[in-house]
Each structure stands twice: as structure tokens, then as C-alpha cells.
Design a protein around this motif. Sequence first.
Motif, PDB file in Angstrom:
ATOM      1  N   ARG A 125      48.657  46.535  38.766  1.00 19.20           N
ATOM      2  CA  ARG A 125      48.093  45.959  37.671  1.00 19.20           C
ATOM      3  C   ARG A 125      48.600  44.334  37.528  1.00 19.20           C
ATOM      4  NH1 ARG A 125      45.661  47.039  33.064  1.00 19.20           N
ATOM      5  NH2 ARG A 125      45.371  49.167  33.851  1.00 19.20           N
ATOM      6  N   ALA A 126      49.448  43.886  37.733  1.00 17.88           N
ATOM      7  CA  ALA A 126      49.779  42.526  37.830  1.00 17.88           C
ATOM      8  C   ALA A 126      48.763  41.675  38.845  1.00 17.88           C
ATOM      9  CB  ALA A 126      51.113  42.264  38.111  1.00 17.88           C
ATOM     10  N   THR A 127      48.572  42.221  39.809  1.00 15.70           N
ATOM     11  CA  THR A 127      47.830  41.481  40.773  1.00 15.70           C
ATOM     12  C   THR A 127      46.106  41.768  41.135  1.00 15.70           C
ATOM     13  OG1 THR A 127      48.575  42.828  42.591  1.00 15.70           O
ATOM     14  CG2 THR A 127      49.836  40.830  42.109  1.00 15.70           C
ATOM     15  N   ARG A 128      46.061  42.912  40.279  1.00 11.41           N
ATOM     16  CA  ARG A 128      44.551  43.429  40.944  1.00 11.41           C
ATOM     17  C   ARG A 128      43.877  43.898  39.489  1.00 11.41           C
ATOM     18  NH1 ARG A 128      44.391  45.906  46.156  1.00 11.41           N
ATOM     19  NH2 ARG A 128      42.146  46.059  45.336  1.00 11.41           N
ATOM     20  N   VAL A 129      44.179  43.605  38.457  1.00 11.73           N
ATOM     21  CA  VAL A 129      43.413  43.898  37.254  1.00 11.73           C
ATOM     22  C   VAL A 129      43.454  42.816  36.407  1.00 11.73           C
ATOM     23  CG1 VAL A 129      43.401  45.488  34.980  1.00 11.73           C
ATOM     24  CG2 VAL A 129      44.168  46.397  37.190  1.00 11.73           C
ATOM     25  N   ARG A 130      42.032  42.622  35.996  1.00  9.70           N
ATOM     26  CA  ARG A 130      41.888  41.201  35.142  1.00  9.70           C
ATOM     27  C   ARG A 130      41.602  41.643  33.780  1.00  9.70           C
ATOM     28  NH1 ARG A 130      38.431  40.704  39.521  1.00  9.70           N
ATOM     29  NH2 ARG A 130      36.620  41.365  38.372  1.00  9.70           N
ATOM     30  N   GLY A 131      42.028  40.930  32.759  1.00 10.75           N
ATOM     31  CA  GLY A 131      41.754  41.076  31.451  1.00 10.75           C
ATOM     32  C   GLY A 131      42.680  42.019  30.693  1.00 10.75           C
ATOM     33  N   LYS A 132      42.537  42.139  29.552  1.00 11.25           N
ATOM     34  CA  LYS A 132      43.262  42.900  28.566  1.00 11.25           C
ATOM     35  C   LYS A 132      42.962  44.591  29.016  1.00 11.25           C
ATOM     36  CE  LYS A 132      43.470  39.577  24.727  1.00 11.25           C
ATOM     37  NZ  LYS A 132      43.327  39.187  23.299  1.00 11.25           N
ATOM     38  N   LEU A 133      43.942  45.403  28.236  1.00  8.99           N
ATOM     39  CA  LEU A 133      43.799  46.851  28.556  1.00  8.99           C
ATOM     40  C   LEU A 133      42.488  47.065  28.060  1.00  8.99           C
ATOM     41  CD1 LEU A 133      47.383  48.163  27.421  1.00  8.99           C
ATOM     42  CD2 LEU A 133      46.113  48.014  29.738  1.00  8.99           C
ATOM     43  N   PRO A 134      41.691  48.171  28.937  1.00 10.14           N
ATOM     44  CA  PRO A 134      42.313  48.580  30.318  1.00 10.14           C
ATOM     45  C   PRO A 134      41.969  47.632  31.310  1.00 10.14           C
ATOM     46  CG  PRO A 134      39.994  49.514  29.455  1.00 10.14           C
ATOM     47  CD  PRO A 134      40.270  48.598  28.473  1.00 10.14           C
ATOM     48  N   GLY A 135      41.230  46.595  31.198  1.00 10.62           N
ATOM     49  CA  GLY A 135      40.970  45.580  32.371  1.00 10.62           C
ATOM     50  C   GLY A 135      40.014  45.942  33.208  1.00 10.62           C
ATOM     51  N   ASP A 136      39.565  45.271  34.059  1.00  9.33           N
ATOM     52  CA  ASP A 136      38.952  45.421  35.195  1.00  9.33           C
ATOM     53  C   ASP A 136      39.682  45.162  36.553  1.00  9.33           C
ATOM     54  OD1 ASP A 136      36.324  45.509  33.526  1.00  9.33           O
ATOM     55  OD2 ASP A 136      36.469  43.438  33.244  1.00  9.33           O
ATOM     56  N   LEU A 137      39.535  46.289  37.465  1.00 10.79           N
ATOM     57  CA  LEU A 137      40.070  46.417  38.606  1.00 10.79           C
ATOM     58  C   LEU A 137      39.284  45.417  39.559  1.00 10.79           C
ATOM     59  CD1 LEU A 137      42.268  47.719  40.714  1.00 10.79           C
ATOM     60  CD2 LEU A 137      40.585  49.490  40.992  1.00 10.79           C
ATOM     61  N   ASP A 138      40.077  44.500  40.160  1.00 12.38           N
ATOM     62  CA  ASP A 138      39.718  43.780  41.235  1.00 12.38           C
ATOM     63  C   ASP A 138      39.627  44.364  42.669  1.00 12.38           C
ATOM     64  OD1 ASP A 138      38.751  41.308  42.595  1.00 12.38           O
ATOM     65  OD2 ASP A 138      40.898  40.948  43.189  1.00 12.38           O
ATOM     66  N   SER A 139      38.149  44.472  43.240  1.00 13.05           N
ATOM     67  CA  SER A 139      37.846  45.003  44.605  1.00 13.05           C
ATOM     68  C   SER A 139      38.162  46.347  44.638  1.00 13.05           C
ATOM     69  CB  SER A 139      38.423  44.347  45.536  1.00 13.05           C
ATOM     70  OG  SER A 139      38.189  42.962  45.546  1.00 13.05           O
ATOM     71  N   PRO A 140      37.559  47.270  43.541  1.00 10.54           N
ATOM     72  CA  PRO A 140      37.967  48.867  43.757  1.00 10.54           C
ATOM     73  C   PRO A 140      37.158  49.321  44.910  1.00 10.54           C
ATOM     74  CG  PRO A 140      36.299  48.245  42.078  1.00 10.54           C
ATOM     75  CD  PRO A 140      36.688  46.870  42.468  1.00 10.54           C
ATOM     76  N   VAL A 141      37.810  50.410  45.511  1.00  2.07           N
ATOM     77  CA  VAL A 141      37.093  51.038  46.695  1.00  2.07           C
ATOM     78  C   VAL A 141      36.159  52.065  46.107  1.00  2.07           C
ATOM     79  CG1 VAL A 141      39.186  50.956  47.797  1.00  2.07           C
ATOM     80  CG2 VAL A 141      38.656  53.236  46.616  1.00  2.07           C
TER      81      VAL A 141
END
Length: 204
Positions: A125-141
Motif C-alpha cells: 500500500r505504501a508504494t502502490r496505492v494512491r489517495g485515501k482509503l480505499p485508494g487507487d492501485l497504481d498499475s494493477p494487472v
Amino acid sequence: MPVPVLGLVPQRHLEDWDAFGINAGTHNGVLDSCEVSISYTLWRNPANLDDPANFAELDEEQRADLELEVPWERPQWLFERVRRMRYRTLWECVKTHWGAEPHEYDSVEARLVSHVNHILENRFRATRVRGKLPGDLDSPVDERHVEHGIALLVNGYEREGARIDTDPDVYGVGVVLDNGSSVTAVLPRDELRFIELAFATRRL
């Protein structure tokens, strides 16, 4: 679970301590889907459990939480869970999936994609998720990242499976089993050198 549950084969760098989770779905009161996930403690140096290499990378807030003294006596199972949090954990790294009826989202490709993104969202989460919960996953598969024709060992026999080998943080594999079931595994790349990636039936 109406089908066998699989885990990783017993091996010296992993400790299976019955850390499993269960999700189930029903339709008209009848079980129609089930998923069992298994977590392991990972010992980079199993010969010396106090080796700093075995400890999880925790921030100051997490360390403070673990050191917090509570004004009541913890039950043994909770004490053990708290103790385990100090060590490296392969959280929900293996999942056995079962559905009574086949659906598009029950394919091994869909299950593998979901499992990989689930681990990224929760363990990176610290490096791959942007924004507040639940947030947006950076580069999901997604299913375009799934590669087929991968040989995987299940109970000592080679079966044709699938993998996702495009993410920088995790490596995922999956294989279709019998009776409407499949198994997926998602592992941190930093720990792959310690792990034998083969499956075996696990008793619950």
C-alpha cells in the motif's frame, strides 16, 4: 470446503502455523462458492530465528503498536498472532478457490488477476496505492498480463498453469484443479529465492 485445500509444499524457509482465512458464498441457503487462503511465516535464516534478516520491515508506528502493553491478559492465540507480526509473513499467499457453477469471474485467469491485485493493495500500500482509503492501485494487472503454458507441480505431478510475471513487486501463478476448483499463489519477488513454488494438499 467441498474440494481439497492446497498450500505450498513443506519446506525449511516456511512455517505453516494454521494461519488461514475462509470466504464463502451461498445461494438460497446452499453453499455455492468458497475460498481458503493460507499465510506463512517466512524464515530467511531458519537456523537462527533471532537473526534480524527474519524480522519484518516495520515503521515506527507499527513497532510502537507491537510494544504496547494492554491492561488485560491476552489469550494465547492473540499473543501468538502479535508475536508473529514481528516476522516476515507471506500473507494470504496461497488461495484455493471453488465454485459450484462455472462463471466468467471464476476462471483461473480472473482469480489470478484478483489475487495479485489484492496482495498489491494490501501488502504494498505504501508504494502502490494512491489517495485515501480505499485508494487507487497504481498499475494493477489484468488478464492481458497472464501467460499460459507454465509447468507447475501439484502433489508431485506436473500440471499446466498460468502466471503473471510482469509486476515489479510480486510474482503470481495459478492452475486449474478438479471439481470446479483452482489454486493461485502470489509471492513477493524479494522472497522468491527462499521459496519452492510447488503445491500439495493441506489438511484443515
